[in-house]
Write a protein that holds these residues in place. Structure first.
Motif, short mmCIF file in Angstrom:
data_model
loop_
_atom_site.label_atom_id
_atom_site.label_comp_id
_atom_site.label_asym_id
_atom_site.label_seq_id
_atom_site.Cartn_x
_atom_site.Cartn_y
_atom_site.Cartn_z
N ASN A 43 38.78 30.46 -48.39
CA ASN A 43 39.74 31.42 -47.84
C ASN A 43 39.23 32.02 -46.53
OD1 ASN A 43 40.64 34.36 -47.49
ND2 ASN A 43 42.13 33.66 -48.98
N ILE A 44 37.98 32.46 -46.52
CA ILE A 44 37.40 33.04 -45.31
C ILE A 44 37.41 32.03 -44.17
CG2 ILE A 44 35.24 33.89 -44.29
CD1 ILE A 44 34.57 35.06 -47.07
N CYS A 45 37.04 30.79 -44.49
CA CYS A 45 36.97 29.75 -43.47
C CYS A 45 38.34 29.43 -42.90
CB CYS A 45 36.34 28.50 -44.08
SG CYS A 45 36.05 27.17 -42.89
N VAL A 46 39.34 29.27 -43.77
CA VAL A 46 40.69 28.93 -43.31
C VAL A 46 41.29 30.06 -42.50
CG1 VAL A 46 43.04 28.43 -44.08
CG2 VAL A 46 41.11 27.22 -45.11
N ASN A 47 41.07 31.31 -42.90
CA ASN A 47 41.57 32.43 -42.12
C ASN A 47 40.97 32.43 -40.72
OD1 ASN A 47 43.41 34.72 -43.30
ND2 ASN A 47 42.22 33.96 -45.03
N ALA A 48 39.67 32.15 -40.62
CA ALA A 48 39.03 32.10 -39.31
C ALA A 48 39.58 30.95 -38.47
CB ALA A 48 37.52 31.97 -39.47
N MET A 49 39.86 29.81 -39.12
CA MET A 49 40.42 28.67 -38.41
C MET A 49 41.80 28.99 -37.85
SD MET A 49 39.30 25.55 -40.98
CE MET A 49 40.14 24.27 -40.03
N VAL A 50 42.64 29.58 -38.68
CA VAL A 50 44.01 29.90 -38.26
C VAL A 50 44.01 30.96 -37.16
CG1 VAL A 50 46.22 30.87 -39.00
CG2 VAL A 50 45.05 29.19 -40.44
N GLU A 51 43.21 32.00 -37.34
CA GLU A 51 43.17 33.09 -36.37
C GLU A 51 42.69 32.62 -35.00
OE1 GLU A 51 40.82 36.18 -38.08
OE2 GLU A 51 42.20 36.48 -39.78
N ASN A 52 41.84 31.58 -34.98
CA ASN A 52 41.26 31.12 -33.72
C ASN A 52 41.83 29.79 -33.25
OD1 ASN A 52 38.96 33.13 -33.07
ND2 ASN A 52 38.68 32.69 -35.24
N GLY A 53 42.92 29.33 -33.88
CA GLY A 53 43.57 28.11 -33.45
C GLY A 53 42.73 26.86 -33.62
N ILE A 54 41.87 26.83 -34.63
CA ILE A 54 41.02 25.67 -34.89
C ILE A 54 41.78 24.65 -35.72
CG2 ILE A 54 38.86 24.87 -35.91
CD1 ILE A 54 38.47 26.69 -33.50
N ASN A 55 41.80 23.40 -35.27
CA ASN A 55 42.55 22.34 -35.94
C ASN A 55 41.67 21.19 -36.39
OD1 ASN A 55 45.34 23.42 -35.60
ND2 ASN A 55 44.83 23.24 -33.44
N LEU A 56 40.39 21.43 -36.56
CA LEU A 56 39.47 20.38 -37.00
C LEU A 56 39.68 20.07 -38.49
CD1 LEU A 56 36.26 21.73 -35.24
CD2 LEU A 56 37.56 19.70 -34.58
N PRO A 57 39.44 18.82 -38.91
CA PRO A 57 39.52 18.48 -40.34
C PRO A 57 38.50 19.30 -41.14
CG PRO A 57 39.44 16.50 -39.00
CD PRO A 57 39.13 17.63 -38.07
N LEU A 58 38.85 19.58 -42.40
CA LEU A 58 38.03 20.42 -43.26
C LEU A 58 37.50 19.58 -44.42
CD1 LEU A 58 37.15 23.41 -43.64
CD2 LEU A 58 39.15 23.68 -45.14
N ALA A 59 36.17 19.57 -44.57
CA ALA A 59 35.52 18.90 -45.69
C ALA A 59 35.06 19.96 -46.68
CB ALA A 59 34.33 18.07 -45.21
N ILE A 60 35.54 19.87 -47.92
CA ILE A 60 35.24 20.88 -48.93
C ILE A 60 34.10 20.40 -49.83
CG2 ILE A 60 36.15 22.15 -50.90
CD1 ILE A 60 38.92 21.91 -49.63
N PHE A 61 33.05 21.23 -49.94
CA PHE A 61 31.98 21.00 -50.90
C PHE A 61 32.13 22.07 -51.99
CE2 PHE A 61 30.65 18.37 -47.61
CZ PHE A 61 29.49 17.67 -47.91
N PRO A 62 32.84 21.77 -53.09
CA PRO A 62 33.11 22.78 -54.11
C PRO A 62 31.85 23.20 -54.85
CG PRO A 62 33.89 20.63 -54.83
CD PRO A 62 33.45 20.47 -53.42
N SER A 63 31.42 24.44 -54.64
CA SER A 63 30.21 24.91 -55.29
C SER A 63 30.38 26.33 -55.83
CB SER A 63 29.02 24.86 -54.31
OG SER A 63 29.30 25.57 -53.11
N GLY A 64 31.65 26.70 -56.12
CA GLY A 64 31.91 28.01 -56.70
C GLY A 64 31.97 27.94 -58.21
N THR A 65 32.61 28.94 -58.82
CA THR A 65 32.71 28.99 -60.28
C THR A 65 33.88 28.15 -60.78
OG1 THR A 65 31.77 31.21 -60.30
CG2 THR A 65 32.95 30.51 -62.27
N ALA A 66 35.07 28.38 -60.24
CA ALA A 66 36.25 27.66 -60.71
C ALA A 66 36.63 26.50 -59.78
CB ALA A 66 37.43 28.61 -60.84
N ASN A 67 36.48 26.68 -58.47
CA ASN A 67 36.81 25.63 -57.49
C ASN A 67 38.24 25.12 -57.66
OD1 ASN A 67 34.06 25.58 -56.41
ND2 ASN A 67 33.51 24.53 -58.30
N ASP A 68 39.17 26.05 -57.79
CA ASP A 68 40.54 25.66 -58.11
C ASP A 68 41.21 24.85 -57.00
OD1 ASP A 68 40.98 26.79 -60.74
OD2 ASP A 68 40.79 28.74 -59.78
N PHE A 69 41.00 25.23 -55.74
CA PHE A 69 41.64 24.49 -54.66
C PHE A 69 41.11 23.06 -54.59
CE2 PHE A 69 42.35 23.65 -49.98
CZ PHE A 69 43.74 23.61 -50.06
#
Length: 313
Positions: free
Chosen positions: A73-99
């Motif tokens: 969430n933090i990363c995507v908000n920063a991307m949108v706010e700054n007009g970043i359109n790079l591909p996103l690679a997710i390394f799920p390492s949280g508790t639920a990792n629902d997304f």
């Protein structure tokens, strides 16, 4: 200009430390492919925002985000706010990792690296609530702040089960609230226990909360659990586990690309596992705003669905 850099945003406190413990391996694999990793430790949101304000996207291949839904969430908000359109690679390492669950991301670090270094990419929607982005779920009600009340050490030790234990302690405080939901097509007035506005399919480790969600259909899935006798919660929870609850009379479910949520009461909200804003809440969708590295079979599934024109747009 050669795209030989990779921005790596990671949360060292997420989950069981799988990413942090394998950081050197990730750097090694990327360097073998000629990429330079630029790490940003997820200790402060402002730091990532400052970095994204200054990067030259022509120099970067992708962004890696490692952590749970809150970190994404933090990363995507920063991307949108700054007009970043790079591909996103997710390394799920949280508790639920629902997304990440929606995309069937590998649970081994080697598998995550393979996906990130490959070229299978699909678009995904981003939800917006009161001007802030969310990737997976926004939740509303007196029970849905469970993740905020769950002890971090318990989460790291027990994983998803910690959410369920905390949720059981909240049942005695559960009470219905009056809600008004306004969409472009209809107005709903309901008494509810809690509700979810979903982009993905799972929440809190329940994999089939929104089984018919598609993260790239331009729509959000709304699931509201109506007022009911507490004794009926357990059998309904079993339906939720199996994904059989959407047709239940105790559940209101619909899809929309715009939603206003109002109530006269002060109700807790949660966005991707973190504290959300107070009501009223205005929901919108940024269609296909981010691009996600996925497994080859996930890319093939997306292309099949796209070709069959099954999306809601």
């Amino acid at each position: 200009m050669k795209k030989n850099k990779v921005l790596m945003f990671y949360n060292p406190y997420s989950g069981n430390g799988i990413f942090k413990d394998n950081l050197d391996l990730i750097i090694e694999k990327y360097q073998e492919r000629g990429f330079q990793l630029v790490p940003v430790r997820g200790s402060r949101d402002q730091l990532l925002d400052a970095v994204m304000k200054t990067i030259n996207q022509d120099e970067y291949r992708q962004i890696i985000v490692a952590g749970g839904d809150g970190t994404i969430n933090i990363c995507v908000n920063a991307m949108v706010e700054n007009g970043i359109n790079l591909p996103l690679a997710i390394f799920p390492s949280g508790t639920a990792n629902d997304f990440a669950t929606y995309f069937n991301m590998p649970d081994t670090i080697e598998g995550m690296i393979d996906v990130a270094l490959d070229e299978n990419i699909i678009p995904a929607d981003v939800g917006v609530v009161n001007g802030k982005c969310f990737v997976n779920v926004a939740a509303i009600g007196h029970m849905v702040d469970v993740s905020q009340k769950t002890n971090p050490e318990l989460k790291n030790t027990l994983g998803r089960f910690a959410y369920y234990l905390t949720g059981l302690t909240e049942l005695s405080d559960l009470r219905p609230v009056s809600m008004k939901l306004t969409t472009p097509d209809r107005v709903y007035v309901e008494k509810m226990f809690f509700m979810l506005v979903m982009n993905g399919t799972s929440a809190g480790g329940f994999r089939k909360v929104s089984p018919d969600s598609e993260v790239n259909d331009g729509l959000l899935n709304v699931i509201l659990f109506r007022k009911m006798p507490i004794i009926e919660m357990a059998p309904l929870a079993l339906k939720v586990i199996n994904g059989d609850h959407l047709e239940d009379h105790r559940v209101l479910s619909f899809k929309t690309n715009r939603l206003l949520v109002e109530s006269d009461e002060d109700i807790p909200t949660d966005v991707d596992g973190e504290h959300g804003k107070k009501l009223p809440l205005q929901f919108d969708v940024l269609h296909d705003r981010i691009n996600i590295h996925v497994l080859k079979e996930e890319k093939e599934y997306y292309e099949k669905i796209k070709d069959s024109s099954d999306f809601g747009l």
